[in-house]
Design an enzyme around this catalytic site. Structure first.
Site, PDB file in Angstrom:
ATOM      1  CG  ASN A   1     -19.722 -14.252 -96.611  1.00 12.32           C
ATOM      2  OD1 ASN A   1     -20.155 -13.695 -95.984  1.00 12.32           O
ATOM      3  ND2 ASN A   1     -20.641 -14.594 -97.683  1.00 12.32           N
TER       4      ASN A   1
ATOM      5  CG  HIS B   1     -20.228 -15.457 -92.604  1.00 11.01           C
ATOM      6  ND1 HIS B   1     -18.692 -15.720 -92.186  1.00 11.01           N
ATOM      7  CD2 HIS B   1     -21.171 -15.024 -91.842  1.00 11.01           C
ATOM      8  CE1 HIS B   1     -18.844 -14.606 -90.914  1.00 11.01           C
ATOM      9  NE2 HIS B   1     -20.296 -14.374 -91.155  1.00 11.01           N
TER      10      HIS B   1
ATOM     11  CG  HIS C   1     -24.671 -14.681 -87.430  1.00 13.42           C
ATOM     12  ND1 HIS C   1     -24.593 -15.530 -88.701  1.00 13.42           N
ATOM     13  CD2 HIS C   1     -23.854 -13.737 -87.925  1.00 13.42           C
ATOM     14  CE1 HIS C   1     -23.493 -15.032 -89.747  1.00 13.42           C
ATOM     15  NE2 HIS C   1     -23.490 -14.505 -88.862  1.00 13.42           N
TER      16      HIS C   1
HETATM   17  N1  LIG Z   1     -27.211  -7.147 -93.397  1.00  8.76           N
HETATM   18  C1  LIG Z   1     -25.976  -7.254 -93.372  1.00  8.76           C
HETATM   19  O1  LIG Z   1     -25.299  -6.716 -93.908  1.00  8.76           O
HETATM   20  C2  LIG Z   1     -26.043  -8.044 -92.202  1.00  8.76           C
HETATM   21  C3  LIG Z   1     -25.181  -8.623 -92.170  1.00  8.76           C
HETATM   22  C4  LIG Z   1     -24.818  -9.716 -90.766  1.00  8.76           C
HETATM   23  C5  LIG Z   1     -26.234 -10.054 -90.270  1.00  8.76           C
HETATM   24  N2  LIG Z   1     -27.130  -9.107 -90.568  1.00  8.76           N
HETATM   25  C6  LIG Z   1     -28.079  -9.924 -90.241  1.00  8.76           C
HETATM   26  O2  LIG Z   1     -28.339  -9.612 -88.866  1.00  8.76           O
HETATM   27  C7  LIG Z   1     -29.457 -10.202 -87.707  1.00  8.76           C
HETATM   28  C8  LIG Z   1     -28.565 -10.772 -86.119  1.00  8.76           C
HETATM   29  O3  LIG Z   1     -28.695  -9.115 -85.846  1.00  8.76           O
HETATM   30  P1  LIG Z   1     -28.071  -9.525 -84.212  1.00  8.76           P
HETATM   31  O4  LIG Z   1     -26.966 -10.306 -84.257  1.00  8.76           O
HETATM   32  O5  LIG Z   1     -27.725  -8.178 -83.968  1.00  8.76           O
HETATM   33  O6  LIG Z   1     -29.755  -9.772 -83.918  1.00  8.76           O
HETATM   34  P2  LIG Z   1     -30.981  -9.163 -83.433  1.00  8.76           P
HETATM   35  O7  LIG Z   1     -31.227  -8.282 -84.228  1.00  8.76           O
HETATM   36  O8  LIG Z   1     -31.560 -10.375 -83.081  1.00  8.76           O
HETATM   37  O9  LIG Z   1     -30.643  -8.600 -81.987  1.00  8.76           O
HETATM   38  C9  LIG Z   1     -30.038  -9.456 -80.974  1.00  8.76           C
HETATM   39  C10 LIG Z   1     -30.405  -9.210 -79.352  1.00  8.76           C
HETATM   40  O10 LIG Z   1     -30.236  -8.281 -78.859  1.00  8.76           O
HETATM   41  C11 LIG Z   1     -31.724  -7.616 -78.662  1.00  8.76           C
HETATM   42  N3  LIG Z   1     -31.247  -5.817 -78.538  1.00  8.76           N
HETATM   43  C12 LIG Z   1     -30.847  -5.073 -79.598  1.00  8.76           C
HETATM   44  N4  LIG Z   1     -30.169  -4.285 -79.486  1.00  8.76           N
HETATM   45  C13 LIG Z   1     -30.188  -4.285 -77.550  1.00  8.76           C
HETATM   46  C14 LIG Z   1     -29.125  -3.331 -76.699  1.00  8.76           C
HETATM   47  N5  LIG Z   1     -29.128  -2.196 -76.885  1.00  8.76           N
HETATM   48  N6  LIG Z   1     -29.606  -3.863 -75.273  1.00  8.76           N
HETATM   49  C15 LIG Z   1     -30.373  -5.253 -75.035  1.00  8.76           C
HETATM   50  N7  LIG Z   1     -31.002  -5.396 -75.786  1.00  8.76           N
HETATM   51  C16 LIG Z   1     -31.177  -5.861 -77.052  1.00  8.76           C
HETATM   52  C17 LIG Z   1     -32.586  -7.666 -79.812  1.00  8.76           C
HETATM   53  O11 LIG Z   1     -33.856  -7.385 -79.151  1.00  8.76           O
HETATM   54  C18 LIG Z   1     -32.243  -9.268 -79.766  1.00  8.76           C
HETATM   55  O12 LIG Z   1     -32.907 -10.014 -78.508  1.00  8.76           O
HETATM   56  C19 LIG Z   1     -29.536 -11.498 -88.360  1.00  8.76           C
HETATM   57  O13 LIG Z   1     -30.458 -11.515 -89.192  1.00  8.76           O
HETATM   58  C20 LIG Z   1     -28.506 -11.385 -89.886  1.00  8.76           C
HETATM   59  O14 LIG Z   1     -28.696 -12.371 -91.163  1.00  8.76           O
HETATM   60  C21 LIG Z   1     -27.378  -8.669 -91.700  1.00  8.76           C
HETATM   61 ZN   LIG Z   2     -21.948 -13.335 -90.136  1.00  8.77          ZN
END
Ligand SMILES: NC(=O)c1ccc[n+]([C@@H]2O[C@H](COP(=O)([O-])OP(=O)(O)OC[C@H]3O[C@@H](n4cnc5c(N)ncnc54)[C@H](O)[C@@H]3O)[C@@H](O)[C@H]2O)c1
Ligand SMILES: [Zn+2]
Length: 434
Positions: free
Chosen positions: A315, A318, A335
């Site tokens: 983190n 973070h 994020h």
């Molecule tokens: N579980 C964990 O350990 C952990 C760690 C870090 C973040 N997270 C979570 O992850 C989320 C953020 O993830 P993110 O940044 O991937 O965001 P997201 O899932 O919202 O994806 C970002 C955007 O990209 C689009 N997208 C995804 N793949 C694509 C592709 N190949 N081509 C075009 N568009 C695409 C999605 O539809 C979305 O609009 C948050 O909810 C956060 O809390 C979880």
């Molecule tokens: Zn993170």
């Protein structure tokens, strides 16, 4: 190698208020951004193990005659261990997915942005030469604002309408939002069904798909409802990044940079040389950065699955970043963008405490700028906003705000509440206009 037998290899020190963590990967440094081709026998790995035949990916003859063998990072969690496959074109290799599908029923969970791009491909990979498997899909609305109980219910609705049983497999196809939600659905549907992750953002490929944290948001806070639930495998096809918007790409690199700073100085040095290639989506550079990130995360998770200490070091940046995300309103800053500015603040504070030298401060600023990430919080986020969000942050315990700060040479960090409060105030004052 078991987690307990590996602990003796680590320089870890625990105290009531602090947690010191030193890195232990011993990789050769190379200017070539494809160091997979360096023999991995020169690599020391603990818990997270990798195998790679990436040199085959580079061989024009082999690539014409047989599918490339993916790089594999193993997450070592005893009987819940699983592989992470990384490489280009992996969705064209049906056996990789099919060997992890249990039962004959599969539910693919995705969203309305990713479905038109990759759903057909994934269904084909699941069913090609395997007529016994039937695949359903549920397409959710895209966005963090839908990572909630109502949307989760749509997954259960589809699963129940399709009469899926305990031997079915849920497949998450998308970014971290889909991965977290589908994982939590898999953890709770019929008290747990099989689960596969196909992450399609850098953020999901280097961070959220690895380690088994799943969950949804509550209107009072992010990720408050969830479960630790490990998948059967993670399949990372780096080609999916070709359609990712630039801002999303850069946002994921904030987490990649984080691994270098907290535990892997050589990886940080590699990033300094190869950030341009990463931004240009060079497939070899991406595959290497993803592999090394997954190794770092897998190792931390193997040693501290439920976040009793070491995992908290993931983190870095973070706590400040969370205050930025809350301050500007979720969705305004991505994020990774908030984490980038938060990392600069954590590094500034580490320097004020005298724990790192100024060359690290400069290198962090430089690499984040190279990655086209912000290095200061938005002007609208005031000192009071930082203080109030940080005060309710989950890292507060016994009145101590524990932070991940850098300490010592590059690649070392501490998780501690034992620091001079003045340094925190000085950092906030330096970065906030009011
Ligand atoms: N579980 C964990 O350990 C952990 C760690 C870090 C973040 N997270 C979570 O992850 C989320 C953020 O993830 P993110 O940044 O991937 O965001 P997201 O899932 O919202 O994806 C970002 C955007 O990209 C689009 N997208 C995804 N793949 C694509 C592709 N190949 N081509 C075009 N568009 C695409 C999605 O539809 C979305 O609009 C948050 O909810 C956060 O809390 C979880
Ligand atoms: Zn993170």
């Amino acid at each position: 190698m078991s987690a307990s037998s590996t602990l003796s290899h680590l320089s870890l020190s625990f105290s009531s208020s602090s947690f010191i963590h030193k890195p232990k990967f011993l990789y050769p440094i190379t200017n070539n951004y494809y160091p997979n081709s360096v023999s991995l026998s020169t690599t020391t790995r603990i818990c997270a193990s990798s195998s790679s035949s990436s040199s085959q990916l580079m061989d024009p003859f082999l690539s014409k005659t047989q599918p490339p063998i993916p790089t594999t990072v193993d997450v070592d969690l005893g009987d819940r261990s699983y592989p992470i496959y990384i490489g280009s074109g992996l969705l064209n290799q049906p056996h990789l997915l099919q060997r992890h599908v249990h039962g004959k029923r599969v539910l693919v969970v995705t969203n309305n942005t990713v479905a038109p791009l990759y759903l057909d491909k994934v269904v084909e990979a699941l069913t090609k030469g395997n007529q016994n498997v039937s695949v359903e899909s549920v397409i959710l609305p895209d966005g963090e604002q839908y990572k909630n109980m109502d949307t989760l219910m749509k997954v259960f609705d589809k699963a129940i309408e399709s009469r899926l049983d305990r031997r079915s497999t849920f497949v998450a196809l998308g970014g971290g939002v889909i991965g977290d939600m589908c994982g939590y659905a898999a953890a709770s549907f019929l008290r747990g069904v099989n689960f596969i992750q196909i992450p399609t953002t850098v953020m999901a490929q280097v961070d959220s798909s690895v380690g088994g944290k799943t969950g949804i948001n509550h209107h009072l806070g992010k990720n408050l409802i969830g479960a630790f639930y490990q998948p059967q495998c993670v399949l990372i096809d780096t080609d999916t990044l070709n359609t990712l918007p630039e801002r999303e790409l850069a946002s994921g690199f904030a987490e990649v940079i984080k691994y270098g700073l907290i535990r892997d100085a050589e990886f940080f040095e590699w990033q300094e040389k190869n950030m341009q290639a990463l931004l240009a989506r060079d497939p070899n550079a991406l595959a290497y950065a993803i592999k090394r990130s997954c190794e770092n995360k897998a190792e931390v998770v193997s040693l501290d699955e439920k976040e009793s200490g070491l995992r908290a070091t993931l983190n870095l940046g973070h706590t400040f970043g969370h205050a930025i995300e809350t301050g500007v309103g979720y969705g305004q800053w991505l994020h990774g963008e908030a984490v980038a500015a938060g990392t600069v603040m954590a590094v500034d504070m580490s320097y004020r405490l005298g724990w790192i030298d100024d060359s690290i401060v400069k290198r962090v600023g430089d690499i984040l700028k190279k990655a086209k990430l912000p290095t200061t919080p938005p002007e609208t986020v005031t000192m009071d906003m930082f203080k109030s969000v940080m005060a309710v942050d989950k890292k507060v315990a016994d009145g101590l705000l524990r932070l991940i700060l850098l300490k010592g040479p590059l690649g070392n960090c501490v998780f501690t509440g034992d620091y001079d409060r003045k340094a925190l105030d000085d950092t906030l004052r330096a970065f906030c206009k009011s």
